[in-house]
Design a protein around this motif. Structure first.
Motif, mmCIF file in Angstrom:
data_model
loop_
_atom_site.group_PDB
_atom_site.id
_atom_site.type_symbol
_atom_site.label_atom_id
_atom_site.label_comp_id
_atom_site.label_asym_id
_atom_site.label_seq_id
_atom_site.Cartn_x
_atom_site.Cartn_y
_atom_site.Cartn_z
ATOM 1 N N GLN A 164 -6.837 -1.102 -3.022
ATOM 2 C CA GLN A 164 -7.881 -0.214 -3.570
ATOM 3 C C GLN A 164 -7.370 1.219 -3.626
ATOM 4 O O GLN A 164 -6.708 1.684 -2.707
ATOM 5 N N ARG B 234 -8.083 -5.003 -0.112
ATOM 6 C CA ARG B 234 -8.461 -3.766 0.611
ATOM 7 C C ARG B 234 -7.325 -2.752 0.569
ATOM 8 O O ARG B 234 -7.543 -1.550 0.398
ATOM 9 N N ASN B 235 -6.103 -3.228 0.735
ATOM 10 C CA ASN B 235 -4.951 -2.317 0.764
ATOM 11 C C ASN B 235 -4.556 -1.811 -0.622
ATOM 12 O O ASN B 235 -3.854 -0.812 -0.737
ATOM 13 N N LYS C 260 -8.453 -10.982 0.562
ATOM 14 C CA LYS C 260 -9.337 -9.864 0.959
ATOM 15 C C LYS C 260 -8.523 -8.745 1.590
ATOM 16 O O LYS C 260 -8.741 -7.561 1.310
ATOM 17 N N LEU C 261 -7.557 -9.113 2.432
ATOM 18 C CA LEU C 261 -6.705 -8.109 3.079
ATOM 19 C C LEU C 261 -5.853 -7.377 2.044
ATOM 20 O O LEU C 261 -5.738 -6.144 2.066
ATOM 21 N N LYS D 293 -14.399 -6.078 -6.518
ATOM 22 C CA LYS D 293 -14.505 -4.700 -6.001
ATOM 23 C C LYS D 293 -13.238 -3.910 -6.345
ATOM 24 O O LYS D 293 -13.301 -2.724 -6.696
ATOM 25 N N LEU D 294 -12.088 -4.591 -6.251
ATOM 26 C CA LEU D 294 -10.813 -3.937 -6.569
ATOM 27 C C LEU D 294 -10.780 -3.484 -8.031
ATOM 28 O O LEU D 294 -10.319 -2.382 -8.338
ATOM 29 N N HIS E 204 -12.493 -0.258 -8.406
ATOM 30 C CA HIS E 204 -11.993 0.862 -7.607
ATOM 31 C C HIS E 204 -10.492 1.082 -7.790
ATOM 32 O O HIS E 204 -9.812 1.559 -6.884
ATOM 33 N N SER E 205 -9.950 0.710 -8.942
ATOM 34 C CA SER E 205 -8.513 0.897 -9.160
ATOM 35 C C SER E 205 -8.274 1.176 -10.646
ATOM 36 O O SER E 205 -9.190 1.155 -11.448
ATOM 37 N N ALA F 180 -13.784 -9.872 -3.425
ATOM 38 C CA ALA F 180 -12.938 -8.726 -3.035
ATOM 39 C C ALA F 180 -12.181 -8.185 -4.238
ATOM 40 O O ALA F 180 -12.011 -6.966 -4.396
ATOM 41 N N LYS G 112 0.842 -1.219 0.000
ATOM 42 C CA LYS G 112 0.000 0.000 0.000
ATOM 43 C C LYS G 112 0.868 1.257 0.000
ATOM 44 O O LYS G 112 0.521 2.267 -0.619
#
Length: 433
Positions: free
Chosen positions: A247, A244-245, A240-241, A272-273, A276-277, A269, A219
């Motif tokens: 995104q 999230r980092n 998933k972790l 979603k990435l 959002h990327s 997950a 990240k």
């Protein structure tokens, strides 16, 4: 009086050429004492070259790293150390090759709680300006101390498991990679090579702590463009972790998570990435993604305007997943390459993709190999291709398509490839390939 006559014979081998000019003597002295007094930048370019030619490759990096920029010197360092040296993999820079490979070697053989972390950290000021890519295909676990030698009573099985957990974590990359401002590519495999007779399953664990450390590190690598975490048994919780980092990461363009243990929750997950990327390439080959995960990826695909390549080979998406991805491609205008090989797909998926091929104008390559599209599926794809001018590759090997259909499809693809080739000759691109 008597006079003695003195004769001095001439030395025929003597020549003025054998006397070294003072400049040469000075340059020899500078090279000989370089470790104690590394003056190089104050010399004229031709004199610098002569000094560098005389420098030993065994000089400490603290002396040479930020002083010697001459590629000839670093080429000697590389050639003496490694048998295979393909500098084209390192932006044609021998200095970059040396520091990347040197750092990689230290990390591959780093043993937590045994190797001094300073071995890595002291390299940072020396290599931070040159390291752009790191490929680490091995992480060693800590040496497991025999509890009996420590005088501990391990009669309780829970204590044994707890102590075992302590010895699974690997080197924490965070401090290193967040200190490399030019790092653009990171390829990791949490594995152990050539463990021989010391084989234990826990040698190959990518632990929760490993994942947590890695996620926060990646990240913070704001210039990272390519991230690969493969063959590391990464499961849903870890993915998933990581997702999230990642995104809203400002630079990440390619993500390779192939050959892991990703199921539907991990794929959700990642869906979603995608939306959002700025991700352009996603490789999920050889995981355990079923139709729910594929549907989530399809939703991300429908919302993405940047993804150009998606690889889902060797998963279990089946027709429910295949149809969802097909429907997403009725609206998506960015994807160019799609791999759905070995996903147990059949005629219903081909029916949706027939519609995709009739409407979509961005897809250039689709791989349906090793599925069960059947005779009807093949015919539907052929119908969809009737007016398609953009698809240039359609892999139908072992897809149970009729031979004549396959031939007619390849005729259309050949015509499309030829049209692309002629267009490129008429309008040559100015961008580098």
């Amino acid at each position: 009086s008597f006079y003695t006559r003195r004769c001095i014979t001439e030395d025929l081998s003597w020549s003025l050429v054998t006397v070294l000019p003072l400049t040469e003597l000075c340059l020899q002295h500078i090279a000989h004492n370089f470790e104690n007094n590394p003056i190089l930048n104050d010399l004229l370019p031709e004199h610098q070259k002569k000094v560098v030619e005389r420098l030993s490759t065994s000089l400490p990096l603290t002396v040479t790293a930020n002083t010697v920029s001459h590629e000839e010197y670093w080429k000697r360092c590389c050639m003496e150390r490694w048998q295979v040296c393909d500098v084209s993999n390192y932006g044609d820079s021998w200095k970059r090759m040396f520091f990347e490979r040197h750092l990689e070697n230290i990390l591959k053989f780093f043993i937590p709680n045994t190797t001094d972390p300073e071995q890595v950290l002291e390299l940072i000021p020396l290599c931070k300006d040159y390291v752009r890519k790191l490929e680490i295909n091995q992480f060693l676990p800590p040496l497991q101390v025999d509890p009996k030698e420590e005088g501990q009573d391990l009669s309780d099985a829970e204590d044994e498991a707890e102590i075992g957990e302590v010895y699974k974590h690997h080197y924490n990359l965070k401090e290193l990679i967040t200190s490399l401002p030019h790092l653009e590519e990171l390829h990791l495999i949490y594995d152990v090579k050539s463990c021989g007779m010391n084989f234990e399953w826990n040698l190959f664990n990518f632990t929760e702590l490993d994942c947590s450390n890695l996620a926060s590190a990646v990240k913070m690598c704001r210039n990272l463009k390519v991230f690969k975490l493969t063959r590391s048994k990464a499961d849903d919780e870890k993915i998933k972790l990581l997702a999230r980092n990642l995104q809203h990461h400002p630079c990440l363009l390619e993500l390779d998570l192939s050959h892991n243990l990703i199921r539907d929750h991990g794929a959700q997950a990642l869906g979603k990435l995608i939306s959002h990327s700025r991700l352009e390439t996603l490789n999920l080959c050889n995981n355990q993604i079923c139709h729910l995960g594929a549907q989530a990826l399809a939703q991300g695909l429908a919302e993405s305007s940047t993804l150009t390549s998606l690889n889902l080979r060797l998963n279990f998406v089946e027709d429910k997943g295949g149809e969802a991805i097909g429907r997403a491609l009725l609206t998506n205008t960015s994807l160019k390459c799609l791999h759905l090989g070995s996903n147990n797909l059949s005629e219903p998926t081909a029916a949706v993709f027939s519609q995709v091929l009739a409407q979509n104008t961005s897809l250039m390559s689709i791989n349906f190999s090793c599925n069960h599209l059947g005779l009807d599926g093949g015919k539907q794809l052929l119908e969809g291709l009737a007016n398609n001018k953009t698809l240039t590759e359609l892999d139908l090997r072992h897809a149970e398509v009729e031979q004549e259909t396959d031939f007619l499809i390849h005729e259309i693809l050949w015509a499309n490839r030829e049209a692309v080739r002629l267009a490129s000759l008429q309008h040559p691109t100015t961008e580098p390939l």
